[in-house]
Motif scaffolding. Structure first.
Motif, PDB file in Angstrom:
ATOM      1  N   THR A  19      -8.012  31.191 103.865  1.00 57.71           N
ATOM      2  CA  THR A  19      -8.657  30.517 102.779  1.00 57.71           C
ATOM      3  C   THR A  19     -10.221  30.403 102.866  1.00 57.71           C
ATOM      4  O   THR A  19     -10.741  30.258 102.287  1.00 57.71           O
ATOM      5  N   THR A  20     -10.375  30.243 104.292  1.00 55.40           N
ATOM      6  CA  THR A  20     -11.909  30.258 104.695  1.00 55.40           C
ATOM      7  C   THR A  20     -12.356  31.126 106.003  1.00 55.40           C
ATOM      8  O   THR A  20     -11.162  31.513 106.835  1.00 55.40           O
ATOM      9  N   ILE A  21     -13.270  31.663 105.966  1.00 52.97           N
ATOM     10  CA  ILE A  21     -13.977  32.676 107.221  1.00 52.97           C
ATOM     11  C   ILE A  21     -15.167  31.692 107.666  1.00 52.97           C
ATOM     12  O   ILE A  21     -15.996  31.283 107.063  1.00 52.97           O
ATOM     13  N   THR A  22     -15.102  31.544 108.893  1.00 49.97           N
ATOM     14  CA  THR A  22     -16.331  31.009 109.840  1.00 49.97           C
ATOM     15  C   THR A  22     -16.967  31.808 110.445  1.00 49.97           C
ATOM     16  O   THR A  22     -16.348  32.693 111.341  1.00 49.97           O
ATOM     17  N   ARG A  23     -18.324  32.143 110.560  1.00 45.80           N
ATOM     18  CA  ARG A  23     -18.997  32.813 111.262  1.00 45.80           C
ATOM     19  C   ARG A  23     -20.156  32.026 112.065  1.00 45.80           C
ATOM     20  O   ARG A  23     -20.888  31.297 111.398  1.00 45.80           O
ATOM     21  N   MET A  24     -20.253  32.531 113.438  1.00 48.57           N
ATOM     22  CA  MET A  24     -21.399  31.690 114.093  1.00 48.57           C
ATOM     23  C   MET A  24     -22.314  32.924 114.444  1.00 48.57           C
ATOM     24  O   MET A  24     -22.208  34.062 115.026  1.00 48.57           O
ATOM     25  N   VAL A  25     -23.613  32.932 113.684  1.00 50.36           N
ATOM     26  CA  VAL A  25     -24.521  33.970 113.823  1.00 50.36           C
ATOM     27  C   VAL A  25     -25.910  33.509 114.323  1.00 50.36           C
ATOM     28  O   VAL A  25     -26.303  32.114 114.046  1.00 50.36           O
ATOM     29  N   TYR A  26     -26.860  34.097 114.835  1.00 49.08           N
ATOM     30  CA  TYR A  26     -27.990  33.629 115.384  1.00 49.08           C
ATOM     31  C   TYR A  26     -29.193  33.926 114.297  1.00 49.08           C
ATOM     32  O   TYR A  26     -29.062  35.204 113.497  1.00 49.08           O
ATOM     33  N   ASN A  27     -29.918  33.202 113.576  1.00 53.95           N
ATOM     34  CA  ASN A  27     -31.016  33.667 112.449  1.00 53.95           C
ATOM     35  C   ASN A  27     -32.163  34.235 113.226  1.00 53.95           C
ATOM     36  O   ASN A  27     -32.193  34.506 114.346  1.00 53.95           O
ATOM     37  N   ALA A  28     -33.052  34.419 112.261  1.00 52.21           N
ATOM     38  CA  ALA A  28     -34.295  35.563 112.450  1.00 52.21           C
ATOM     39  C   ALA A  28     -35.146  34.531 113.888  1.00 52.21           C
ATOM     40  O   ALA A  28     -36.118  35.114 114.588  1.00 52.21           O
ATOM     41  N   VAL A  39     -12.401  31.953 100.326  1.00 58.56           N
ATOM     42  CA  VAL A  39     -11.877  32.901  99.502  1.00 58.56           C
ATOM     43  C   VAL A  39     -11.571  32.291  98.145  1.00 58.56           C
ATOM     44  O   VAL A  39     -10.870  31.138  98.074  1.00 58.56           O
ATOM     45  N   CYS A  40     -11.845  32.910  97.112  1.00 55.35           N
ATOM     46  CA  CYS A  40     -11.443  32.567  95.808  1.00 55.35           C
ATOM     47  C   CYS A  40      -9.881  32.510  95.632  1.00 55.35           C
ATOM     48  O   CYS A  40      -9.443  33.317  95.885  1.00 55.35           O
ATOM     49  N   ASN A  41      -9.516  31.612  94.841  1.00 57.90           N
ATOM     50  CA  ASN A  41      -7.977  31.437  94.565  1.00 57.90           C
ATOM     51  C   ASN A  41      -7.614  31.079  93.042  1.00 57.90           C
ATOM     52  O   ASN A  41      -6.747  30.835  92.723  1.00 57.90           O
ATOM     53  N   GLY A  42      -8.675  31.020  92.217  1.00 58.41           N
ATOM     54  CA  GLY A  42      -8.513  30.797  90.900  1.00 58.41           C
ATOM     55  C   GLY A  42      -8.895  29.330  90.530  1.00 58.41           C
ATOM     56  O   GLY A  42      -9.144  29.199  89.527  1.00 58.41           O
ATOM     57  N   LYS A  43      -8.651  28.320  91.540  1.00 58.64           N
ATOM     58  CA  LYS A  43      -9.226  27.019  91.173  1.00 58.64           C
ATOM     59  C   LYS A  43     -10.345  26.653  91.747  1.00 58.64           C
ATOM     60  O   LYS A  43     -10.972  25.543  91.497  1.00 58.64           O
ATOM     61  N   ASN A  44     -11.042  27.533  92.494  1.00 59.56           N
ATOM     62  CA  ASN A  44     -12.435  27.027  93.207  1.00 59.56           C
ATOM     63  C   ASN A  44     -13.548  28.148  92.932  1.00 59.56           C
ATOM     64  O   ASN A  44     -14.426  28.340  93.598  1.00 59.56           O
ATOM     65  N   LYS A  45     -13.799  28.479  91.914  1.00 59.76           N
ATOM     66  CA  LYS A  45     -14.588  29.526  91.270  1.00 59.76           C
ATOM     67  C   LYS A  45     -15.948  29.112  91.604  1.00 59.76           C
ATOM     68  O   LYS A  45     -17.095  30.132  91.790  1.00 59.76           O
ATOM     69  N   THR A  46     -16.339  27.852  91.492  1.00 56.32           N
ATOM     70  CA  THR A  46     -17.843  27.650  91.807  1.00 56.32           C
ATOM     71  C   THR A  46     -18.078  27.492  93.404  1.00 56.32           C
ATOM     72  O   THR A  46     -19.272  27.314  93.526  1.00 56.32           O
ATOM     73  N   LYS A  47     -17.046  27.314  94.271  1.00 50.83           N
ATOM     74  CA  LYS A  47     -17.441  27.230  95.433  1.00 50.83           C
ATOM     75  C   LYS A  47     -16.907  28.312  96.488  1.00 50.83           C
ATOM     76  O   LYS A  47     -16.686  28.176  97.756  1.00 50.83           O
ATOM     77  N   PHE A  66     -13.756  39.467  99.457  1.00 49.67           N
ATOM     78  CA  PHE A  66     -12.663  39.361 100.513  1.00 49.67           C
ATOM     79  C   PHE A  66     -11.522  39.670  99.388  1.00 49.67           C
ATOM     80  O   PHE A  66     -11.304  39.311  98.306  1.00 49.67           O
ATOM     81  N   ASN A  67     -10.866  40.828 100.079  1.00 48.64           N
ATOM     82  CA  ASN A  67      -9.727  41.483  99.241  1.00 48.64           C
ATOM     83  C   ASN A  67      -8.663  40.948  99.699  1.00 48.64           C
ATOM     84  O   ASN A  67      -8.192  41.066 100.800  1.00 48.64           O
ATOM     85  N   LYS A  68      -7.926  40.049  99.032  1.00 49.41           N
ATOM     86  CA  LYS A  68      -6.744  39.516  99.399  1.00 49.41           C
ATOM     87  C   LYS A  68      -5.391  40.408  99.527  1.00 49.41           C
ATOM     88  O   LYS A  68      -4.609  39.817 100.388  1.00 49.41           O
ATOM     89  N   LYS A  69      -5.515  41.124  98.853  1.00 57.78           N
ATOM     90  CA  LYS A  69      -4.211  42.249  99.018  1.00 57.78           C
ATOM     91  C   LYS A  69      -4.338  42.686 100.268  1.00 57.78           C
ATOM     92  O   LYS A  69      -3.163  42.988 100.960  1.00 57.78           O
ATOM     93  N   LYS A  70      -5.445  43.318 100.740  1.00 61.87           N
ATOM     94  CA  LYS A  70      -5.288  43.906 102.054  1.00 61.87           C
ATOM     95  C   LYS A  70      -5.815  43.166 103.253  1.00 61.87           C
ATOM     96  O   LYS A  70      -5.986  43.593 104.357  1.00 61.87           O
ATOM     97  N   GLY A  71      -6.340  41.929 102.680  1.00 63.23           N
ATOM     98  CA  GLY A  71      -6.906  41.102 104.059  1.00 63.23           C
ATOM     99  C   GLY A  71      -8.242  41.437 104.569  1.00 63.23           C
ATOM    100  O   GLY A  71      -8.460  41.198 105.755  1.00 63.23           O
TER     101      GLY A  71
END
Length: 99
Positions: A19-28, A39-47, A66-71
């Motif tokens: 449903t969500t993916i979190t990433r820890m990255v360093y900025n410039a 991940v979009c599920n039809g109910k959360n289109k704006t977020k 995110f391709n839900k069928k293939k993960g």
């Protein structure tokens, strides 16, 4: 662990119900940041379908889908700043190196 060259297409596979993916990255400025992709599920289109900075709630790049069928999390053109740790709600964790 994965590695990819800058400018290349990235397809990162996650298993289970993601449903969500979190990433820890360093900025410039070399500051660690947390970004959340919902991940979009039809109910959360704006977020869904974009990276959001957890601290200031701003949209951040790059364009990602995110391709839900293939993960698959898909970043069409990876940047150096996309390197970091990616983890999904399913428990999967991937360390991405961009070089």
């Amino acid at each position: 662990m994965m590695s990819v060259k800058p400018g290349k297409r990235l397809e990162m596979e996650f298993y289970g119900n993601v449903t969500t993916i979190t990433r820890m990255v360093y900025n410039a400025k070399d500051v660690l940041q947390t970004h959340i992709f919902t991940v979009c599920n039809g109910k959360n289109k704006t977020k869904c379908g974009f990276w959001e900075n957890k601290k200031n709630k701003q949209k951040v790049g790059p364009a990602t889908t995110f391709n839900k069928k293939k993960g698959l999390l898909i970043i069409p053109k990876v940047r150096l700043l996309d390197a970091g740790t990616y983890s999904a709600t399913s428990g999967d964790r991937v360390q991405l190196y961009v070089m």
